[in-house]
Design a protein around this motif. Structure first.
Motif, PDB file in Angstrom:
ATOM      1  N   ILE A 374       0.849  -1.196   0.000  1.00 21.80           N
ATOM      2  CA  ILE A 374       0.000   0.000   0.000  1.00 21.80           C
ATOM      3  C   ILE A 374       0.882   1.243   0.000  1.00 21.80           C
ATOM      4  O   ILE A 374       1.846   1.347   0.766  1.00 21.80           O
ATOM      5  N   ASN A 375       0.542   2.204  -0.839  1.00 25.66           N
ATOM      6  CA  ASN A 375       1.256   3.478  -0.892  1.00 25.66           C
ATOM      7  C   ASN A 375       0.257   4.624  -0.997  1.00 25.66           C
ATOM      8  O   ASN A 375      -0.761   4.518  -1.695  1.00 25.66           O
ATOM      9  N   TRP A 376       0.583   5.697  -0.288  1.00 27.98           N
ATOM     10  CA  TRP A 376      -0.292   6.873  -0.288  1.00 27.98           C
ATOM     11  C   TRP A 376      -0.295   7.530  -1.663  1.00 27.98           C
ATOM     12  O   TRP A 376       0.665   7.416  -2.417  1.00 27.98           O
ATOM     13  N   ASP A 377      -1.362   8.221  -1.931  1.00 31.48           N
ATOM     14  CA  ASP A 377      -1.613   8.918  -3.198  1.00 31.48           C
ATOM     15  C   ASP A 377      -1.939   7.928  -4.315  1.00 31.48           C
ATOM     16  O   ASP A 377      -2.949   8.080  -4.999  1.00 31.48           O
ATOM     17  N   ARG A 378      -1.107   6.916  -4.476  1.00 36.42           N
ATOM     18  CA  ARG A 378      -1.368   5.943  -5.531  1.00 36.42           C
ATOM     19  C   ARG A 378      -2.562   5.046  -5.200  1.00 36.42           C
ATOM     20  O   ARG A 378      -3.422   4.794  -6.048  1.00 36.42           O
ATOM     21  N   ASP A 379      -2.629   4.565  -3.933  1.00 37.36           N
ATOM     22  CA  ASP A 379      -3.629   3.562  -3.555  1.00 37.36           C
ATOM     23  C   ASP A 379      -4.676   4.082  -2.571  1.00 37.36           C
ATOM     24  O   ASP A 379      -5.753   3.493  -2.452  1.00 37.36           O
ATOM     25  N   ALA A 380      -4.350   5.115  -1.860  1.00 33.73           N
ATOM     26  CA  ALA A 380      -5.271   5.634  -0.846  1.00 33.73           C
ATOM     27  C   ALA A 380      -4.898   7.073  -0.523  1.00 33.73           C
ATOM     28  O   ALA A 380      -3.772   7.516  -0.795  1.00 33.73           O
ATOM     29  N   GLN A 381      -5.865   7.803   0.036  1.00 30.34           N
ATOM     30  CA  GLN A 381      -5.637   9.197   0.408  1.00 30.34           C
ATOM     31  C   GLN A 381      -6.019   9.407   1.872  1.00 30.34           C
ATOM     32  O   GLN A 381      -6.804   8.661   2.444  1.00 30.34           O
ATOM     33  N   TYR A 382      -5.457  10.455   2.429  1.00 27.50           N
ATOM     34  CA  TYR A 382      -5.868  10.850   3.785  1.00 27.50           C
ATOM     35  C   TYR A 382      -6.231  12.331   3.779  1.00 27.50           C
ATOM     36  O   TYR A 382      -5.763  13.100   2.933  1.00 27.50           O
ATOM     37  N   LEU A 383      -7.073  12.680   4.733  1.00 27.44           N
ATOM     38  CA  LEU A 383      -7.544  14.063   4.840  1.00 27.44           C
ATOM     39  C   LEU A 383      -6.395  14.993   5.204  1.00 27.44           C
ATOM     40  O   LEU A 383      -6.179  16.031   4.579  1.00 27.44           O
ATOM     41  N   ARG A 384      -5.656  14.603   6.246  1.00 25.55           N
ATOM     42  CA  ARG A 384      -4.464  15.351   6.640  1.00 25.55           C
ATOM     43  C   ARG A 384      -3.644  14.525   7.623  1.00 25.55           C
ATOM     44  O   ARG A 384      -4.136  13.556   8.213  1.00 25.55           O
ATOM     45  N   ALA A 385      -2.386  14.915   7.791  1.00 24.26           N
ATOM     46  CA  ALA A 385      -1.483  14.261   8.739  1.00 24.26           C
ATOM     47  C   ALA A 385      -1.340  15.147   9.973  1.00 24.26           C
ATOM     48  O   ALA A 385      -1.166  16.370   9.861  1.00 24.26           O
ATOM     49  N   VAL A 386      -1.434  14.522  11.149  1.00 22.86           N
ATOM     50  CA  VAL A 386      -1.391  15.261  12.408  1.00 22.86           C
ATOM     51  C   VAL A 386      -0.533  14.486  13.416  1.00 22.86           C
ATOM     52  O   VAL A 386      -0.137  13.351  13.168  1.00 22.86           O
ATOM     53  N   ASP A 387      -0.284  15.111  14.540  1.00 24.06           N
ATOM     54  CA  ASP A 387       0.339  14.422  15.667  1.00 24.06           C
ATOM     55  C   ASP A 387      -0.788  13.849  16.525  1.00 24.06           C
ATOM     56  O   ASP A 387      -1.471  14.584  17.232  1.00 24.06           O
ATOM     57  N   CYS A 388      -1.007  12.545  16.448  1.00 25.31           N
ATOM     58  CA  CYS A 388      -2.110  11.954  17.222  1.00 25.31           C
ATOM     59  C   CYS A 388      -1.705  10.678  17.950  1.00 25.31           C
ATOM     60  O   CYS A 388      -2.558   9.939  18.419  1.00 25.31           O
ATOM     61  N   ARG A 389      -0.418  10.407  18.035  1.00 27.61           N
ATOM     62  CA  ARG A 389       0.005   9.193  18.739  1.00 27.61           C
ATOM     63  C   ARG A 389       0.620   9.530  20.087  1.00 27.61           C
ATOM     64  O   ARG A 389       1.020  10.668  20.350  1.00 27.61           O
ATOM     65  N   GLN A 390       0.714   8.512  20.931  1.00 28.01           N
ATOM     66  CA  GLN A 390       1.367   8.632  22.224  1.00 28.01           C
ATOM     67  C   GLN A 390       2.881   8.584  22.023  1.00 28.01           C
ATOM     68  O   GLN A 390       3.384   7.802  21.212  1.00 28.01           O
ATOM     69  N   VAL A 391       3.605   9.410  22.759  1.00 30.86           N
ATOM     70  CA  VAL A 391       5.066   9.367  22.654  1.00 30.86           C
ATOM     71  C   VAL A 391       5.597   8.083  23.296  1.00 30.86           C
ATOM     72  O   VAL A 391       4.940   7.460  24.130  1.00 30.86           O
ATOM     73  N   LEU A 392       6.817   7.725  22.920  1.00 25.90           N
ATOM     74  CA  LEU A 392       7.468   6.531  23.436  1.00 25.90           C
ATOM     75  C   LEU A 392       8.856   6.888  23.949  1.00 25.90           C
ATOM     76  O   LEU A 392       9.477   7.851  23.482  1.00 25.90           O
ATOM     77  N   PRO A 393       9.374   6.120  24.918  1.00 17.52           N
ATOM     78  CA  PRO A 393      10.759   6.338  25.347  1.00 17.52           C
ATOM     79  C   PRO A 393      11.688   6.198  24.141  1.00 17.52           C
ATOM     80  O   PRO A 393      11.537   5.294  23.328  1.00 17.52           O
ATOM     81  N   GLY A 394      12.636   7.115  24.042  1.00 17.01           N
ATOM     82  CA  GLY A 394      13.556   7.081  22.914  1.00 17.01           C
ATOM     83  C   GLY A 394      13.151   7.978  21.764  1.00 17.01           C
ATOM     84  O   GLY A 394      13.948   8.213  20.846  1.00 17.01           O
ATOM     85  N   ASP A 395      11.903   8.481  21.771  1.00 22.66           N
ATOM     86  CA  ASP A 395      11.497   9.456  20.750  1.00 22.66           C
ATOM     87  C   ASP A 395      12.356  10.720  20.878  1.00 22.66           C
ATOM     88  O   ASP A 395      12.799  11.084  21.970  1.00 22.66           O
ATOM     89  N   LYS A 396      12.551  11.380  19.759  1.00 23.86           N
ATOM     90  CA  LYS A 396      13.283  12.635  19.776  1.00 23.86           C
ATOM     91  C   LYS A 396      12.476  13.697  20.504  1.00 23.86           C
ATOM     92  O   LYS A 396      11.256  13.796  20.351  1.00 23.86           O
ATOM     93  N   SER A 397      13.150  14.476  21.331  1.00 22.82           N
ATOM     94  CA  SER A 397      12.468  15.545  22.064  1.00 22.82           C
ATOM     95  C   SER A 397      11.937  16.588  21.084  1.00 22.82           C
ATOM     96  O   SER A 397      12.625  16.956  20.130  1.00 22.82           O
ATOM     97  N   PRO A 398      10.721  17.074  21.270  1.00 27.35           N
ATOM     98  CA  PRO A 398      10.140  18.068  20.350  1.00 27.35           C
ATOM     99  C   PRO A 398      10.955  19.341  20.212  1.00 27.35           C
ATOM    100  O   PRO A 398      10.835  20.035  19.207  1.00 27.35           O
ATOM    101  N   ASP A 399      11.772  19.658  21.228  1.00 33.64           N
ATOM    102  CA  ASP A 399      12.600  20.859  21.109  1.00 33.64           C
ATOM    103  C   ASP A 399      13.971  20.556  20.502  1.00 33.64           C
ATOM    104  O   ASP A 399      14.869  21.401  20.515  1.00 33.64           O
ATOM    105  N   ASN A 400      14.108  19.302  19.962  1.00 31.83           N
ATOM    106  CA  ASN A 400      15.349  18.873  19.293  1.00 31.83           C
ATOM    107  C   ASN A 400      16.556  18.866  20.220  1.00 31.83           C
ATOM    108  O   ASN A 400      17.697  18.999  19.772  1.00 31.83           O
ATOM    109  N   LYS A 401      16.305  18.682  21.522  1.00 26.14           N
ATOM    110  CA  LYS A 401      17.401  18.614  22.492  1.00 26.14           C
ATOM    111  C   LYS A 401      17.349  17.274  23.217  1.00 26.14           C
ATOM    112  O   LYS A 401      16.721  17.136  24.260  1.00 26.14           O
ATOM    113  N   GLY A 402      17.969  16.278  22.601  1.00 22.02           N
ATOM    114  CA  GLY A 402      18.027  14.969  23.226  1.00 22.02           C
ATOM    115  C   GLY A 402      16.815  14.117  22.910  1.00 22.02           C
ATOM    116  O   GLY A 402      16.022  14.405  22.005  1.00 22.02           O
ATOM    117  N   ILE A 403      16.672  13.043  23.674  1.00 20.53           N
ATOM    118  CA  ILE A 403      15.564  12.112  23.497  1.00 20.53           C
ATOM    119  C   ILE A 403      14.696  12.086  24.743  1.00 20.53           C
ATOM    120  O   ILE A 403      15.094  12.548  25.812  1.00 20.53           O
TER     121      ILE A 403
END
Length: 577
Positions: A374-403
């Motif tokens: 499955i590939n976007w645009d070719r096979d399916a579309q979405y309304l928009r992309a947003v931040d809607c998931r829960q963060v996880l340990p090891g994710d990059k810090s939103p202020d780009n300072k560490g994890i």
């Protein structure tokens, strides 16, 4: 204070319904006693600790020029109806009627009452800004009270409210209260984090929570190693800056007649990692889009953040998952396990991570059918992309300072910028400098007094009992006289030291009970007195006393004639006269 004149009330057995360490130790150490579910009597030892916490809070509030008031716990239901929270607050709001059939509530918080007060007392910018606070009992009718005073129905809270005509003024007070709360938690010697948070049922648009870090906490908080970013995981942002989506390499292929009931079987069959598939949540849509339902899609190794999702304009508030019947009617399926976007007859909103996926795998809208490549645009579309998931340990810090790291926390404080939410509803207005009437801007600032005590115990204990931070210990020093009822020398030495410590305004407990030395020492470890002096005939023969700090394992033997000087060098908290 002498133990023979004091309601010590320690107990050996741990009540079976006490699950949290703080609950167990508060009962065993004789701080509280249960009256009914979520209702506790505070005994002398607990009350001494409570009063010390209250004194620290009063001192912090004086520094920010907050004025103390007292408002009734019983509040007119009409105020809650005016603010629209009569129904919105939920079943935790205990409603009742008086003999005249008028609606009242037991106050879980006081935004409505204090706004009603200001509506009548403030009418001009010349009276603003102002900051009011109280320390008072609240009541929330918890469906399942638990963890002792950490989640009780009746509890003590410090709630403050500020009033302004300009946003800059509200911002200034908000930051002052933020700093005041940090100072309180530092004075209490607690390991804490101040984090960005959702405003919840209180309302407003800016909010921070204060969490004491503890494994028993009910909240999870995310923060980086540089302490430049911290947020409740409900609010924590994920980095949307990812690599450019890879070009498709696989054709879209439909695989028929597979009975797959879970993600593990799915991955094994197609020999893929969990990062190559998705997880779809079907929820009810708002009037912002022309659909009854909407699909929210995250990567399969992620979890939908329901708080973030609830704030999406396309999603009905409060967030409601679609029922099986609703999904069947709109999509034709009873189950949505691994459901993908290909030919999905409802709009999709995807997490940023999903928007960068290519050649991924998911279920079809038809039973026992799946798609690969499955590939976007070719096979399916979405309304928009947003931040809607829960963060996880090891994710990059939103202020780009560490994890990010994630730890459990006990929420002990919450501050909000309410804006005009309550002043508009209750018509609290004042004349500004231009002579025009405008709604008053509000901030509110809550701190759980009784919960702070439980949180302090969760961070400060060992197998023997509580280890109080010095600032809130019920007593600073305990003198244990061994065989004090039989030895004149022990009795005299203990009395002399007891009198000297009292003269220096040190809160001292003299254990003069006629019980075994083992019981005395165990009780003092249990209630957590920071400094322990043991006097016995054996130590007196050497002109010494035995000293032990509650936080240390070893004992010291101090010459009796230098005992007072030694104790004063331990930075023992002195009480005010």
């Amino acid at each position: 204070m002498r133990t023979t004149q004091y309601l010590l009330s320690t107990q050996k057995e741990t009540p079976s319904d006490a699950l949290a360490i703080s609950h167990q130790l508060m009962l065993k150490a004789g701080l509280i006693r249960k009256l009914a579910a979520g209702l506790y009597i505070w005994l002398p030892t607990g009350t001494r600790v409570l009063n010390k916490v209250v004194a620290i809070i009063h001192q912090a509030m004086r520094k920010v020029s907050a004025q103390e008031i007292q408002m009734p716990i019983v509040q007119p239901g009409s105020l809650w109806k005016s603010s629209k929270r009569w129904h919105d607050y939920g079943l935790e709001l205990l409603r009742f009627q008086d003999r005249h059939n008028r609606d009242f509530v037991l106050g879980p918080t006081h935004e409505e009452v204090v706004t009603e007060l200001i509506r009548h007392e403030i009418n001009s910018y010349k009276q603003l800004p102002t900051l009011l606070y109280q320390i008072q009992i609240k009541f929330r009718d918890e469906i399942r009270p638990r963890f002792g005073v950490m989640r009780s129905r009746e509890f003590m809270m410090k709630d403050a409210y500020s009033f302004h005509l300009e946003q800059t003024s509200l911002d200034q007070t908000y930051h002052q209260m933020h700093d005041a709360y940090c100072d309180i938690l530092k004075t209490l010697q607690l390991n804490y984090r101040a984090v960005e948070a959702d405003t919840g049922s209180i309302g407003g648009h800016i909010s921070h929570e204060f969490h004491v870090l503890a494994e028993s906490g009910e909240d999870s908080i995310a923060f980086n190693e540089h302490n430049t970013y911290a947020a409740n995981v409900e609010k924590a942002e994920t980095c949307s800056v990812l690599s450019i989506r890879k070009q498709p390499h696989l054709p879209l292929k439909q695989v028929m007649n597979l009975e797959i009931n879970n993600i593990n079987t799915f991955m094994q069959h197609f020999d893929i990692s969990i990062e190559n598939t998705i997880k779809t949540y079907i929820v009810k849509a708002s009037d912002a889009i022309d659909s009854l339902l909407i699909a929210l899609i995250v990567r399969a190794d992620h979890t939908l953040n329901e708080i973030k999702a609830a704030h999406l304009p396309e999603v009905l508030t409060p967030l409601q998952l679609a029922t099986s019947d609703e999904i069947q009617k709109q999509i034709g399926l009873h189950h949505t396990t691994l459901l993908g976007p290909v030919n999905l007859p409802i709009p999709c909103i995807v997490d940023h991570t999903v928007s960068h996926m290519s050649d991924f795998y998911a279920a079809s809208t038809q039973p026992n059918q799946y798609y690969t490549g499955i590939n976007w645009d070719r096979d399916a579309q979405y309304l928009r992309a947003v931040d809607c998931r829960q963060v996880l340990p090891g994710d990059k810090s939103p202020d780009n300072k560490g994890i990010l790291s994630i730890q459990k926390g006990i929420e002990v404080g919450h501050i909000f910028q309410l804006g005009e939410k309550y002043s508009q509803a209750l018509q609290a207005k004042a004349i500004n400098q231009q002579g025009k009437l405008q709604p008053i801007l509000m901030g509110c600032y809550g701190l759980g007094v009784t919960r702070l005590i439980a949180a302090a115990i969760e961070q400060n204990h060992d197998k023997n009992g509580i280890i109080w931070p010095e600032s809130i210990a019920p007593f600073s020093v305990v003198i244990v006289g061994l065989n004090i009822d039989k030895s004149t020398d022990v009795k005299q030495a203990a009395q002399t030291l007891y009198d000297e410590l009292q003269q220096h305004n040190i809160e001292v407990l003299l254990d003069d009970r006629q019980v075994s030395s083992g019981i005395k020492l165990a009780d003092m470890d249990l209630i957590g007195v920071p400094h322990r002096i043991v006097i016995s005939d054996k130590t007196l023969k050497k002109q010494e006393i035995e000293y032990k700090n509650r936080r240390e394992k070893t004992v010291q033997y101090i010459p009796i004639n230098t005992c007072l000087t030694f104790l004063l060098r331990q930075n023992i908290t002195q009480c005010s006269q």
